[in-house]
Design an enzyme around this catalytic site. Structure first.
Site, PDB file in Angstrom:
ATOM      1  N   THR A 196      28.870 -43.731   0.817  1.00 53.60           N
ATOM      2  CA  THR A 196      28.160 -42.477   0.592  1.00 53.60           C
ATOM      3  C   THR A 196      27.623 -42.483  -0.832  1.00 53.60           C
ATOM      4  O   THR A 196      28.403 -42.506  -1.781  1.00 53.60           O
ATOM      5  CB  THR A 196      29.136 -41.296   0.797  1.00 53.60           C
ATOM      6  OG1 THR A 196      29.663 -41.381   2.121  1.00 53.60           O
ATOM      7  CG2 THR A 196      28.446 -39.960   0.600  1.00 53.60           C
ATOM      8  N   LEU A 200      36.453 -24.786  12.747  1.00 52.40           N
ATOM      9  CA  LEU A 200      36.744 -23.390  12.412  1.00 52.40           C
ATOM     10  C   LEU A 200      38.249 -23.183  12.452  1.00 52.40           C
ATOM     11  O   LEU A 200      38.736 -22.207  13.002  1.00 52.40           O
ATOM     12  CB  LEU A 200      36.029 -22.449  13.393  1.00 52.40           C
ATOM     13  CG  LEU A 200      34.506 -22.341  13.230  1.00 52.40           C
ATOM     14  CD1 LEU A 200      33.907 -21.427  14.296  1.00 52.40           C
ATOM     15  CD2 LEU A 200      34.131 -21.830  11.829  1.00 52.40           C
ATOM     16  N   CYS A 244      36.726 -37.598   1.297  1.00 53.27           N
ATOM     17  CA  CYS A 244      35.276 -37.365   1.366  1.00 53.27           C
ATOM     18  C   CYS A 244      34.821 -35.976   0.926  1.00 53.27           C
ATOM     19  O   CYS A 244      34.024 -35.857  -0.001  1.00 53.27           O
ATOM     20  CB  CYS A 244      34.780 -37.659   2.777  1.00 53.27           C
ATOM     21  SG  CYS A 244      34.888 -39.410   3.179  1.00 53.27           S
TER      22      CYS A 244
HETATM   23  N1  LIG Z   1      37.121 -42.809   4.398  1.00 49.30           N
HETATM   24  C1  LIG Z   1      36.283 -42.167   5.180  1.00 49.30           C
HETATM   25  O1  LIG Z   1      36.686 -41.454   6.099  1.00 49.30           O
HETATM   26  C2  LIG Z   1      34.788 -42.286   4.972  1.00 49.30           C
HETATM   27  C3  LIG Z   1      33.922 -41.839   5.963  1.00 49.30           C
HETATM   28  C4  LIG Z   1      32.547 -41.972   5.780  1.00 49.30           C
HETATM   29  C5  LIG Z   1      32.065 -42.513   4.599  1.00 49.30           C
HETATM   30  N2  LIG Z   1      32.919 -42.922   3.623  1.00 49.30           N
HETATM   31  C6  LIG Z   1      32.374 -43.528   2.410  1.00 49.30           C
HETATM   32  O2  LIG Z   1      32.504 -44.946   2.505  1.00 49.30           O
HETATM   33  C7  LIG Z   1      32.761 -45.510   1.219  1.00 49.30           C
HETATM   34  C8  LIG Z   1      34.045 -46.305   1.254  1.00 49.30           C
HETATM   35  O3  LIG Z   1      35.111 -45.421   1.524  1.00 49.30           O
HETATM   36  P1  LIG Z   1      36.562 -45.939   1.910  1.00 49.30           P
HETATM   37  O4  LIG Z   1      37.355 -44.749   2.277  1.00 49.30           O
HETATM   38  O5  LIG Z   1      36.432 -47.073   2.844  1.00 49.30           O
HETATM   39  O6  LIG Z   1      37.054 -46.502   0.477  1.00 49.30           O
HETATM   40  P2  LIG Z   1      38.271 -47.491   0.207  1.00 49.30           P
HETATM   41  O7  LIG Z   1      38.634 -47.280  -1.219  1.00 49.30           O
HETATM   42  O8  LIG Z   1      39.300 -47.339   1.266  1.00 49.30           O
HETATM   43  O9  LIG Z   1      37.635 -48.944   0.390  1.00 49.30           O
HETATM   44  C9  LIG Z   1      36.779 -49.572  -0.524  1.00 49.30           C
HETATM   45  C10 LIG Z   1      37.201 -51.028  -0.603  1.00 49.30           C
HETATM   46  O10 LIG Z   1      36.217 -51.796  -1.279  1.00 49.30           O
HETATM   47  C11 LIG Z   1      36.860 -52.796  -2.046  1.00 49.30           C
HETATM   48  N3  LIG Z   1      35.908 -53.282  -3.052  1.00 49.30           N
HETATM   49  C12 LIG Z   1      35.445 -52.642  -4.156  1.00 49.30           C
HETATM   50  N4  LIG Z   1      34.561 -53.427  -4.813  1.00 49.30           N
HETATM   51  C13 LIG Z   1      34.426 -54.569  -4.093  1.00 49.30           C
HETATM   52  C14 LIG Z   1      33.640 -55.756  -4.242  1.00 49.30           C
HETATM   53  N5  LIG Z   1      32.786 -55.889  -5.261  1.00 49.30           N
HETATM   54  N6  LIG Z   1      33.781 -56.711  -3.330  1.00 49.30           N
HETATM   55  C15 LIG Z   1      34.623 -56.576  -2.283  1.00 49.30           C
HETATM   56  N7  LIG Z   1      35.387 -55.487  -2.077  1.00 49.30           N
HETATM   57  C16 LIG Z   1      35.285 -54.481  -2.977  1.00 49.30           C
HETATM   58  C17 LIG Z   1      38.074 -52.068  -2.596  1.00 49.30           C
HETATM   59  O11 LIG Z   1      39.074 -52.971  -3.009  1.00 49.30           O
HETATM   60  C18 LIG Z   1      38.502 -51.227  -1.395  1.00 49.30           C
HETATM   61  O12 LIG Z   1      39.430 -51.894  -0.572  1.00 49.30           O
HETATM   62  C19 LIG Z   1      32.762 -44.340   0.252  1.00 49.30           C
HETATM   63  O13 LIG Z   1      31.492 -44.191  -0.296  1.00 49.30           O
HETATM   64  C20 LIG Z   1      33.086 -43.153   1.138  1.00 49.30           C
HETATM   65  O14 LIG Z   1      32.587 -41.941   0.626  1.00 49.30           O
HETATM   66  C21 LIG Z   1      34.277 -42.840   3.800  1.00 49.30           C
END
Ligand SMILES: NC(=O)c1ccc[n+]([C@@H]2O[C@H](COP(=O)([O-])OP(=O)(O)OC[C@H]3O[C@@H](n4cnc5c(N)ncnc54)[C@H](O)[C@@H]3O)[C@@H](O)[C@H]2O)c1
Length: 435
Positions: free
Chosen positions: A122, A253, A263
């Site tokens: 995001t 709701l 998020c």
């Molecule tokens: N968690 C949710 O429910 C959800 C839902 C929709 C969107 N998002 C969005 O998706 C994105 C990721 O969220 P998440 O919850 O998966 O985060 P997270 O922290 O669980 O996962 C991110 C991962 O990326 C790895 N990482 C960081 N830099 C890296 C690199 N250069 N190379 C390889 N790996 C690397 C980290 O070690 C980590 O494991 C965010 O922007 C979040 O807002 C999350």
């Protein structure tokens, strides 16, 4: 098709495994050594229902591989997905894009042929174009396109959300990149999932608009709950009464202690900053952030007041720690300020969560007692707080609770139980927005 997924967290691992399940070859890159080791050893670093078998079967079939070497992961792929974290930047509420930019730069340095670099994280409006600038600055020679494909999965039902999405949003310019993404999502197109192609900025904004709207809906019903409490009305009936109107809808709701999680808090904050930066401040979302912050901060006070004004020396059972059920995610969970304040005010907290206790430990005071199960947490407690609505708490027999607890007060922040049943079992029962 062959693709690479940069980031093996909640989004990267789920979407990587799901793309593999759809038949693509996915090379997942994860930098955190412990997570990578767990994946390579056949484990799963997070709790998400069904993910272990999905990952195992696709890894076994050779469609899903794990590594930390970006160069070998991106060799010969048609698309690279960026699924790294975008937490709130310290101090100003903006999304911290350092992980995204670092990943994009690392990818750009090692690409060899035409590739679409797709942001799944995001990210604020304009990030896709900044990614392109980064790529062009390190590799002016490179033939690439950028795209935005925000993810809408919900933790706890992430696989179903990915495989049968309400919609897929793809922000992309140019027919060549569009065709790559169209082919990638073809299996979902075949099951008639709506696929919405937009411009880059529009796709980026859709994600924040969706989360801000949902956060607003939750905040709205929470305010209605406060009014219900003072007016002697029942917020569940209000929710049903308005939700049956198709223009409003029944979902989201459900009143509670204020939204948390990985998020909504960070995305509403970032939305506020994005709107301000574009000279079109959103007073509505600013209010949502402020109202929700105040609500979360006020929950401990609510418990303390229910306990007669002080919890000093009292034993409090806290059921549920994660920000919602069916996940081990503790990011911004309402339980963090609640437990912190109760302990600060002198309570002994006995906590239980089915999946989140390991993640909770570093975030909660050191003297919290972690228990085997809900009944163990309730043992000798003067009062019990329900902080997360795990299904297994619904099945607790009130008589058994009454036997093991010392006191008779339950503060249910998730409205799990019927007030009449709890009263009949001899409890003083307080829930949210119900008489
Ligand atoms: N968690 C949710 O429910 C959800 C839902 C929709 C969107 N998002 C969005 O998706 C994105 C990721 O969220 P998440 O919850 O998966 O985060 P997270 O922290 O669980 O996962 C991110 C991962 O990326 C790895 N990482 C960081 N830099 C890296 C690199 N250069 N190379 C390889 N790996 C690397 C980290 O070690 C980590 O494991 C965010 O922007 C979040 O807002 C999350």
């Amino acid at each position: 098709m062959r693709i690479a997924m940069i980031g093996g967290g909640y989004v990267g691992l789920v979407s990587g495994a799901c793309f593999a399940e759809l038949g693509h070859e996915v090379a997942l890159v994860e930098v955190e050594p412990a997570k990578l080791k767990s994946l390579r050893d056949g484990g799963i670093p997070i709790y998400e229902p069904g993910l272990d078998t999905l990952v195992a079967s696709n890894a076994k079939a050779g469609r899903l591989t794990f590594g930390d070497d970006i160069a070998s992961a991106v060799a010969g792929v048609e698309a690279v997905f960026i699924a790294v974290g975008t937490p709130t930047r310290r101090g100003d509420g903006h999304a911290d894009l350092s992980y995204v930019f670092a990943a994009v730069e690392q990818v750009a340095r090692v690409l060899t042929g035409y590739t679409v670099i797709v942001t799944k994280s995001t990210v604020p409006v304009g990030t896709g174009r900044r990614n392109l600038d980064i790529i062009k600055s390190v590799r002016p020679d490179l033939d690439v396109d950028v795209a935005s494909n925000p993810e809408f999965l919900r933790e706890g039902s992430a696989i179903g959300d990915f495989m049968r999405p309400d919609r897929v949003v793809i922000g992309v310019e140019g027919e060549r990149a569009r065709e790559v993404l169209r082919r990638l999502y073809r299996p979902l197109y075949l099951i008639e999932a709506p696929i919405l192609f937009t411009g880059l900025e529009t796709a980026e904004l859709i994600k924040y608009a969706a989360n801000s709207f949902l956060a607003m809906k939750v905040t709205f019903i929470n305010e209605m709950a406060d009014i219900c409490e003072r007016a002697g009305a029942d917020v569940h009936d209000v929710a049903r009464g308005i939700g049956l109107d198709g223009r409003i809808g029944r979902k989201f709701l459900h009143p509670g202690p204020g939204f948390g999680g990985s998020c909504f808090p960070k995305d509403t904050l970032a939305m506020v900053r994005i709107a301000q930066d574009h000279g079109a401040p959103s007073r509505l979302i600013e209010a949502v952030v402020a109202v929700n912050d105040a609500r979360k901060a006020g929950m401990a006070a609510r418990i303390i007041s229910a306990a007669g004004g002080s919890v000093r020396g009292k034993t409090i059972a806290v059921l549920g720690l994660t920000f919602k059920p069916e996940t081990d995610d503790m990011r911004d969970a309402p339980s963090i300020p609640i437990v912190g304040r109760l302990v600060e005010d002198g309570a002994v907290v006995r906590a239980f969560d089915p999946e989140g206790m390991v993640q909770a430990r570093p975030l909660l005071p050191a003297n919290v007692v972690y228990c085997r199960d809900a009944l163990d947490a309730a043992q000798g407690a003067d009062l019990m707080v329900v902080a997360t609505e795990w299904n297994e708490f619904r099945a607790l027999a009130p008589e058994r609770l009454k036997e093991v607890m010392r006191g008779d007060l339950i503060v249910d922040l998730r409205n799990l139980y019927e007030p009449a049943t709890m009263k009949a079992a001899g409890f003083r029962y307080q829930s949210i927005g119900r008489p």
